[in-house]
Scaffold this motif. Sequence first.
Motif, mmCIF file in Angstrom:
data_model
loop_
_atom_site.group_PDB
_atom_site.id
_atom_site.type_symbol
_atom_site.label_atom_id
_atom_site.label_comp_id
_atom_site.label_asym_id
_atom_site.label_seq_id
_atom_site.Cartn_x
_atom_site.Cartn_y
_atom_site.Cartn_z
ATOM 1 N N GLU A 130 -9.559 2.101 -0.711
ATOM 2 C CA GLU A 130 -8.854 3.295 -0.310
ATOM 3 C C GLU A 130 -8.565 3.533 0.888
ATOM 4 O OE1 GLU A 130 -7.644 5.461 -2.211
ATOM 5 O OE2 GLU A 130 -8.042 7.424 -1.522
ATOM 6 N N THR A 131 -9.273 3.005 1.966
ATOM 7 C CA THR A 131 -8.676 2.951 3.482
ATOM 8 C C THR A 131 -7.327 2.338 3.682
ATOM 9 O OG1 THR A 131 -11.144 3.282 3.948
ATOM 10 C CG2 THR A 131 -9.377 2.973 5.789
ATOM 11 N N LEU A 132 -7.462 1.073 2.858
ATOM 12 C CA LEU A 132 -6.204 0.279 2.977
ATOM 13 C C LEU A 132 -5.171 1.084 2.407
ATOM 14 C CD1 LEU A 132 -8.010 -3.124 2.142
ATOM 15 C CD2 LEU A 132 -6.729 -2.608 4.296
ATOM 16 N N ARG A 133 -5.376 1.759 1.431
ATOM 17 C CA ARG A 133 -4.250 2.546 0.685
ATOM 18 C C ARG A 133 -4.052 3.742 1.527
ATOM 19 N NH1 ARG A 133 -3.040 7.058 -1.208
ATOM 20 N NH2 ARG A 133 -5.120 7.913 -0.927
ATOM 21 N N LEU A 134 -4.636 4.447 2.111
ATOM 22 C CA LEU A 134 -4.490 5.520 2.751
ATOM 23 C C LEU A 134 -4.053 5.389 4.170
ATOM 24 C CD1 LEU A 134 -4.977 8.687 2.683
ATOM 25 C CD2 LEU A 134 -6.870 8.410 3.743
ATOM 26 N N ASP A 135 -4.476 4.641 5.025
ATOM 27 C CA ASP A 135 -4.243 4.175 6.330
ATOM 28 C C ASP A 135 -4.142 2.720 6.573
ATOM 29 O OD1 ASP A 135 -3.186 5.970 8.071
ATOM 30 O OD2 ASP A 135 -5.061 6.978 7.976
ATOM 31 N N GLY A 136 -3.290 1.810 5.965
ATOM 32 C CA GLY A 136 -3.407 0.356 6.302
ATOM 33 C C GLY A 136 -3.103 0.273 7.644
ATOM 34 N N PRO A 137 -3.751 -0.801 8.369
ATOM 35 C CA PRO A 137 -3.719 -0.869 9.690
ATOM 36 C C PRO A 137 -2.455 -1.471 10.256
ATOM 37 C CG PRO A 137 -5.533 -2.007 8.792
ATOM 38 C CD PRO A 137 -4.841 -1.527 7.668
ATOM 39 N N VAL A 138 -1.418 -1.860 9.514
ATOM 40 C CA VAL A 138 -0.017 -2.476 9.990
ATOM 41 C C VAL A 138 0.879 -1.487 9.274
ATOM 42 C CG1 VAL A 138 1.619 -4.210 9.813
ATOM 43 C CG2 VAL A 138 -1.130 -4.777 9.836
ATOM 44 N N MET A 139 1.875 -0.873 10.323
ATOM 45 C CA MET A 139 2.866 0.183 9.899
ATOM 46 C C MET A 139 4.056 -0.992 10.006
ATOM 47 S SD MET A 139 4.096 2.650 8.468
ATOM 48 C CE MET A 139 3.127 4.047 8.338
ATOM 49 N N ALA A 149 -8.882 5.892 -9.670
ATOM 50 C CA ALA A 149 -8.562 4.827 -10.468
ATOM 51 C C ALA A 149 -7.645 3.685 -9.556
ATOM 52 C CB ALA A 149 -8.395 4.970 -11.614
ATOM 53 N N ASP A 150 -6.413 4.278 -9.373
ATOM 54 C CA ASP A 150 -5.384 3.418 -8.878
ATOM 55 C C ASP A 150 -5.221 3.526 -7.412
ATOM 56 O OD1 ASP A 150 -3.079 2.101 -8.149
ATOM 57 O OD2 ASP A 150 -1.854 3.169 -9.395
ATOM 58 N N LYS A 151 -5.811 2.355 -6.767
ATOM 59 C CA LYS A 151 -6.012 2.306 -5.074
ATOM 60 C C LYS A 151 -4.952 1.333 -4.686
ATOM 61 C CE LYS A 151 -10.716 2.226 -5.140
ATOM 62 N NZ LYS A 151 -11.134 3.011 -6.362
ATOM 63 N N SER A 152 -3.777 1.146 -5.481
ATOM 64 C CA SER A 152 -2.759 0.028 -5.245
ATOM 65 C C SER A 152 -2.065 0.395 -3.718
ATOM 66 C CB SER A 152 -1.716 -0.259 -6.258
ATOM 67 O OG SER A 152 -1.460 1.031 -6.874
ATOM 68 N N HIS A 153 -1.938 -0.922 -3.004
ATOM 69 C CA HIS A 153 -1.410 -0.557 -1.650
ATOM 70 C C HIS A 153 -0.610 -1.875 -1.447
ATOM 71 C CE1 HIS A 153 -4.463 -3.354 0.066
ATOM 72 N NE2 HIS A 153 -5.064 -2.521 -0.835
ATOM 73 N N LEU A 154 0.069 -1.972 -0.274
ATOM 74 C CA LEU A 154 0.826 -3.354 0.054
ATOM 75 C C LEU A 154 0.330 -3.276 1.588
ATOM 76 C CD1 LEU A 154 4.218 -2.496 -1.204
ATOM 77 C CD2 LEU A 154 2.426 -3.915 -2.263
ATOM 78 N N ALA A 155 -1.073 -2.791 1.820
ATOM 79 C CA ALA A 155 -1.521 -3.098 3.283
ATOM 80 C C ALA A 155 -1.524 -4.420 3.810
ATOM 81 C CB ALA A 155 -2.552 -2.474 3.456
ATOM 82 N N PHE A 156 -1.505 -5.435 2.915
ATOM 83 C CA PHE A 156 -1.748 -6.788 3.226
ATOM 84 C C PHE A 156 -0.263 -7.497 3.233
ATOM 85 C CE2 PHE A 156 -6.584 -6.313 2.320
ATOM 86 C CZ PHE A 156 -6.740 -6.805 3.710
ATOM 87 N N GLY A 157 0.734 -6.633 2.803
ATOM 88 C CA GLY A 157 1.966 -7.252 2.384
ATOM 89 C C GLY A 157 2.290 -7.696 1.059
ATOM 90 N N TYR A 158 3.237 -8.500 0.892
ATOM 91 C CA TYR A 158 3.549 -8.887 -0.419
ATOM 92 C C TYR A 158 4.326 -10.185 -0.452
ATOM 93 C CZ TYR A 158 4.527 -7.971 -5.343
ATOM 94 O OH TYR A 158 4.734 -8.197 -6.568
ATOM 95 N N GLY A 159 4.471 -10.954 -1.398
ATOM 96 C CA GLY A 159 5.241 -12.345 -1.281
ATOM 97 C C GLY A 159 4.863 -13.107 -0.636
ATOM 98 N N PRO A 160 5.936 -14.163 -0.139
ATOM 99 C CA PRO A 160 5.237 -15.295 0.689
ATOM 100 C C PRO A 160 4.483 -15.142 1.899
ATOM 101 C CG PRO A 160 7.768 -15.386 0.214
ATOM 102 C CD PRO A 160 7.245 -14.082 -0.530
ATOM 103 N N HIS A 161 4.853 -14.180 2.591
ATOM 104 C CA HIS A 161 4.190 -13.800 3.662
ATOM 105 C C HIS A 161 2.852 -13.058 3.877
ATOM 106 C CE1 HIS A 161 7.121 -15.525 6.724
ATOM 107 N NE2 HIS A 161 7.884 -15.268 5.739
ATOM 108 N N PHE A 162 2.435 -12.896 2.253
ATOM 109 C CA PHE A 162 1.200 -11.839 2.207
ATOM 110 C C PHE A 162 -0.088 -12.699 3.191
ATOM 111 C CE2 PHE A 162 -2.969 -11.291 -0.007
ATOM 112 C CZ PHE A 162 -2.803 -9.870 -0.076
ATOM 113 N N CYS A 163 -0.777 -11.379 3.367
ATOM 114 C CA CYS A 163 -1.555 -11.842 4.527
ATOM 115 C C CYS A 163 -2.606 -12.990 4.160
ATOM 116 C CB CYS A 163 -2.608 -10.493 4.799
ATOM 117 S SG CYS A 163 -3.720 -10.553 6.034
ATOM 118 N N LEU A 164 -2.695 -13.773 5.079
ATOM 119 C CA LEU A 164 -3.612 -15.068 5.129
ATOM 120 C C LEU A 164 -5.030 -14.656 5.230
ATOM 121 C CD1 LEU A 164 -2.593 -17.977 7.000
ATOM 122 C CD2 LEU A 164 -2.984 -17.907 4.637
#
Length: 431
Positions: free
Chosen positions: A296-305, A356-371
């Motif tokens: 929920e913290t990643l959803r609400l306030d992901g550390p990378v803007m 229930a749904d905490k979906s987010h893109l805080a770690f990015g998406y696709g080939p550069h998804f956060c390691l």
Amino acid sequence: MPSPSLPAPSSSADPVPRCPVLDPSGSALQEEAAELLAAGPAVLVELPGPVRAWSVTRHSVIQALTTDPRVSRDFRRHWPGAADAPEGWALAAVAFQDSFFNMYGAEHRTARGRIAPAFSPRRVELMRPQVQATADRLVAALGEVPPGAEVDLRQALSLPLTMTVICDLFGVPEESREALGHAIDTVLDSTLGPAEALAAQAELHTRISAFIAHKRSHPGPDLTTDLLIGDGDGGAPGREPIPDPVLIGTMFAMIGAGYETAVNLITSAVQELLDHPAHLAEVRAGTIGWADVVEETLRLDGPVMHLPLRYALAEIDLGEGVVIPAGDPIVIGFAAAGRDPEVHPSCPAEFDPARADKSHLAFGYGPHFCLGAHLARLEAQVALATLFGRLPDLAAARPGERPERIASIMVNGPARLDVVPRPAAAVPPPR
Ligand code: HEM
């Protein structure tokens, strides 16, 4: 194109169409991003520099562009305007970083593949005892402060925990860590003027070069020795040595991304729990888990803007009358996606770890998804469980007060979080 009510560039004689200017101080990143999100699938903005780029903040558009082969991170091959970037550009350390972070296609897959196995869920789980031991030590020190004393939780727990974990992994000597961390913090400050930015970038380069030279003469059981320093330098046989500039960029990518992000995840999660005692009570009652709080913290306030930059290899039509021309830069606002009302129609700006749904893109998406996603989740869950388990009376020093934010358009998080680990009232009087 609709334009959000952000300040426009100062020059009225500017022949280029007006566009909103992002506030370099990052003091209201989410509020600014919400305006951009409402304004269209992409909005031409002025980044500190100034450099113009298409800001993308909607969940669905971020997913589309981060997986679109017509979008690249490779500034050398795919940004015709790279040579025009201003001298002493405050975002250059990230945008021009020489590592797999800024590679495209097969080249990116090969370079990332060299490091990725070290961050698999299984390998990360093996780090748990060390993460726990570090959290135990730091929280024990917090428990020793005199009753009623205030402590900055970022400095006392989040930062030393994440810095210790990543520096131990990469074999950074104890005595270099603080200065290296400071150099990384400084290059991510988007309020720096050209002279300060150049000095900060040179300082970071010097510190990382010195570290690599040290590793060459003192190889050890760490990822820098194992994965990065090539054959002739005592690395794994049969592997091509990585050229020095790429080695320096990769070390910045790994250490910078490794601590500057997770430190904000932990600090933001603690802040939210102290501000919402009912949710803390739910965790204590076992109705929700620490993993729910972290997501929920990643959803609400992901550390990378706003992460610079990507480049359109061809004209990209996003609909709603917005077309990104070929060669234009794109800046993705990863932390905005978690508050997209299309995905979270109910109170997107509210902290509710039970949703229930905490979906987010805080770690990015696709080939550069956060390691480092597995590692960041592990660190945050261990930090929260240890902190609130051992210090049940932990309180905010100034409840309800919003702490100052990090001065960056890239990094989203509180610059400090003053807490009282042992409120005076909670300490039993001497008999
Ligand atoms: C809460 C913590 C973290 C957040 C929010 C975060 C966020 C992100 C995001 C948004 C990206 C995507 C960049 C893009 O597509 O442009 C990314 C990539 C990356 N992250 Fe993280 N990160 C975190 C922790 C970590 C940690 C702990 C590490 C290191 C161990 C790490 C290493 C990386 C690397 C190396 C990449 C680049 C991957 C690539 O380009 O293929 N991150 N991260």
